[in-house]
Design a protein around this motif. Structure first.
Motif, PDB file in Angstrom:
ATOM      1  N   LEU A  73       0.815  -1.207   0.000  1.00  0.00           N
ATOM      2  CA  LEU A  73       0.000   0.000   0.000  1.00  0.00           C
ATOM      3  C   LEU A  73       0.853   1.263   0.000  1.00  0.00           C
ATOM      4  O   LEU A  73       0.537   2.233  -0.683  1.00  0.00           O
ATOM      5  N   VAL A  74       1.928   1.277   0.751  1.00  0.00           N
ATOM      6  CA  VAL A  74       2.739   2.490   0.878  1.00  0.00           C
ATOM      7  C   VAL A  74       3.710   2.638  -0.281  1.00  0.00           C
ATOM      8  O   VAL A  74       3.782   3.698  -0.921  1.00  0.00           O
ATOM      9  N   PHE A  75       4.467   1.604  -0.586  1.00  0.00           N
ATOM     10  CA  PHE A  75       5.533   1.744  -1.577  1.00  0.00           C
ATOM     11  C   PHE A  75       5.039   1.668  -3.019  1.00  0.00           C
ATOM     12  O   PHE A  75       5.602   2.312  -3.899  1.00  0.00           O
ATOM     13  N   PHE A  76       4.019   0.862  -3.298  1.00  0.00           N
ATOM     14  CA  PHE A  76       3.603   0.663  -4.677  1.00  0.00           C
ATOM     15  C   PHE A  76       2.314   1.395  -5.031  1.00  0.00           C
ATOM     16  O   PHE A  76       2.168   1.894  -6.138  1.00  0.00           O
ATOM     17  N   LEU A  77       1.361   1.450  -4.108  1.00  0.00           N
ATOM     18  CA  LEU A  77       0.112   2.147  -4.380  1.00  0.00           C
ATOM     19  C   LEU A  77       0.117   3.578  -3.869  1.00  0.00           C
ATOM     20  O   LEU A  77      -0.831   4.319  -4.093  1.00  0.00           O
ATOM     21  N   HIS A  78       1.169   3.977  -3.159  1.00  0.00           N
ATOM     22  CA  HIS A  78       1.370   5.345  -2.655  1.00  0.00           C
ATOM     23  C   HIS A  78       0.184   5.826  -1.836  1.00  0.00           C
ATOM     24  O   HIS A  78      -0.270   6.953  -1.977  1.00  0.00           O
ATOM     25  N   LEU A  79      -0.338   4.964  -0.996  1.00  0.00           N
ATOM     26  CA  LEU A  79      -1.453   5.320  -0.128  1.00  0.00           C
ATOM     27  C   LEU A  79      -0.908   6.077   1.077  1.00  0.00           C
ATOM     28  O   LEU A  79      -0.075   5.557   1.814  1.00  0.00           O
ATOM     29  N   THR A  80      -1.350   7.304   1.254  1.00  0.00           N
ATOM     30  CA  THR A  80      -0.867   8.145   2.342  1.00  0.00           C
ATOM     31  C   THR A  80      -2.038   8.628   3.176  1.00  0.00           C
ATOM     32  O   THR A  80      -3.194   8.354   2.869  1.00  0.00           O
ATOM     33  N   SER A  81      -1.731   9.387   4.203  1.00  0.00           N
ATOM     34  CA  SER A  81      -2.784   9.972   5.024  1.00  0.00           C
ATOM     35  C   SER A  81      -3.074  11.404   4.606  1.00  0.00           C
ATOM     36  O   SER A  81      -3.806  12.114   5.281  1.00  0.00           O
ATOM     37  N   GLY A  82      -2.513  11.844   3.506  1.00  0.00           N
ATOM     38  CA  GLY A  82      -2.709  13.207   3.028  1.00  0.00           C
ATOM     39  C   GLY A  82      -4.080  13.414   2.428  1.00  0.00           C
ATOM     40  O   GLY A  82      -4.848  12.474   2.192  1.00  0.00           O
ATOM     41  N   PRO A  83      -4.423  14.665   2.142  1.00  0.00           N
ATOM     42  CA  PRO A  83      -5.749  14.965   1.598  1.00  0.00           C
ATOM     43  C   PRO A  83      -5.970  14.391   0.192  1.00  0.00           C
ATOM     44  O   PRO A  83      -7.110  14.182  -0.211  1.00  0.00           O
ATOM     45  N   ASP A  84      -4.907  14.139  -0.547  1.00  0.00           N
ATOM     46  CA  ASP A  84      -5.055  13.583  -1.891  1.00  0.00           C
ATOM     47  C   ASP A  84      -5.495  12.116  -1.870  1.00  0.00           C
ATOM     48  O   ASP A  84      -6.037  11.620  -2.842  1.00  0.00           O
ATOM     49  N   SER A  85      -5.237  11.431  -0.771  1.00  0.00           N
ATOM     50  CA  SER A  85      -5.531   9.995  -0.696  1.00  0.00           C
ATOM     51  C   SER A  85      -6.790   9.679   0.085  1.00  0.00           C
ATOM     52  O   SER A  85      -7.039   8.519   0.396  1.00  0.00           O
ATOM     53  N   THR A  86      -7.591  10.673   0.396  1.00  0.00           N
ATOM     54  CA  THR A  86      -8.783  10.438   1.211  1.00  0.00           C
ATOM     55  C   THR A  86      -9.746   9.465   0.536  1.00  0.00           C
ATOM     56  O   THR A  86     -10.251   8.533   1.172  1.00  0.00           O
ATOM     57  N   ASN A  87      -9.991   9.643  -0.745  1.00  0.00           N
ATOM     58  CA  ASN A  87     -10.902   8.738  -1.461  1.00  0.00           C
ATOM     59  C   ASN A  87     -10.349   7.322  -1.511  1.00  0.00           C
ATOM     60  O   ASN A  87     -11.102   6.350  -1.399  1.00  0.00           O
ATOM     61  N   ASN A  88      -9.044   7.188  -1.685  1.00  0.00           N
ATOM     62  CA  ASN A  88      -8.436   5.855  -1.725  1.00  0.00           C
ATOM     63  C   ASN A  88      -8.559   5.149  -0.376  1.00  0.00           C
ATOM     64  O   ASN A  88      -8.832   3.952  -0.315  1.00  0.00           O
ATOM     65  N   ILE A  89      -8.350   5.905   0.702  1.00  0.00           N
ATOM     66  CA  ILE A  89      -8.462   5.310   2.033  1.00  0.00           C
ATOM     67  C   ILE A  89      -9.908   4.916   2.321  1.00  0.00           C
ATOM     68  O   ILE A  89     -10.169   3.846   2.880  1.00  0.00           O
ATOM     69  N   LEU A  90     -10.855   5.758   1.935  1.00  0.00           N
ATOM     70  CA  LEU A  90     -12.270   5.419   2.142  1.00  0.00           C
ATOM     71  C   LEU A  90     -12.671   4.198   1.317  1.00  0.00           C
ATOM     72  O   LEU A  90     -13.428   3.345   1.789  1.00  0.00           O
ATOM     73  N   ALA A  91     -12.184   4.099   0.091  1.00  0.00           N
ATOM     74  CA  ALA A  91     -12.485   2.930  -0.737  1.00  0.00           C
ATOM     75  C   ALA A  91     -11.881   1.666  -0.124  1.00  0.00           C
ATOM     76  O   ALA A  91     -12.521   0.601  -0.119  1.00  0.00           O
ATOM     77  N   LEU A  92     -10.666   1.769   0.397  1.00  0.00           N
ATOM     78  CA  LEU A  92     -10.034   0.629   1.048  1.00  0.00           C
ATOM     79  C   LEU A  92     -10.805   0.216   2.303  1.00  0.00           C
ATOM     80  O   LEU A  92     -11.053  -0.966   2.528  1.00  0.00           O
TER      81      LEU A  92
END
Length: 131
Positions: A73-92
């Motif tokens: 999630l961190v190294f390959f999908l670049h999932l972060t806690s920043g505002p740009d990744s909010t939709n990705n985190i919610l989908a996950l």
């Protein structure tokens, strides 16, 4: 002084910085790959060794699997806690909720079926067959 942003994953580089930092992006992917390979090799070692307590092997494999997911999630999908990744985190999170509901619901249904559809004891079966 450099501007350090803590809400980015390793390798999560904005478009304007992409050309200047492309070697570091390859380095981040390489580090992620090496860590993932080490975790995979460790999982195979844990599953095949006799040095560990047999009851702890399942727990060890679960911990290694969860850490493997985190690396991906961190190294390959670049999932972060920043505002740009909010939709990705919610989908996950929604995906994990659906998986949890399906697994727990299945276990609940199968347990209920097992309780309500018990086979008769073997003694009762033998008495019926003798008649």
């Amino acid at each position: 002084m450099t501007d350090v942003r803590y809400d980015r994953a390793p390798g999560d580089i904005p478009n304007e910085e992409m050309q200047a930092r492309s070697p570091s992006e390859a380095l981040v992917y390489t580090i992620g790959l090496l860590v993932a390979l080490i975790l995979t090799a460790t999982s195979f070692w844990v599953a095949n060794t006799s040095l560990l307590w047999p009851g702890g092997i399942g727990l060890g494999l679960a911990v290694l699997a969860i850490s493997q997911m985190g690396i991906h999630l961190v190294f390959f999908l670049h999932l972060t806690s920043g505002p740009d990744s909010t939709n990705n985190i919610l989908a996950l999170a929604f995906g994990l909720l659906i998986v949890f509901v399906v697994v727990v619901g299945t276990m609940w249904i199968v347990t209920d079926l097992n309780d309500n559809m018990l086979m008769p004891p073997s003694d009762a079966m033998n008495i019926r067959m003798q008649r």
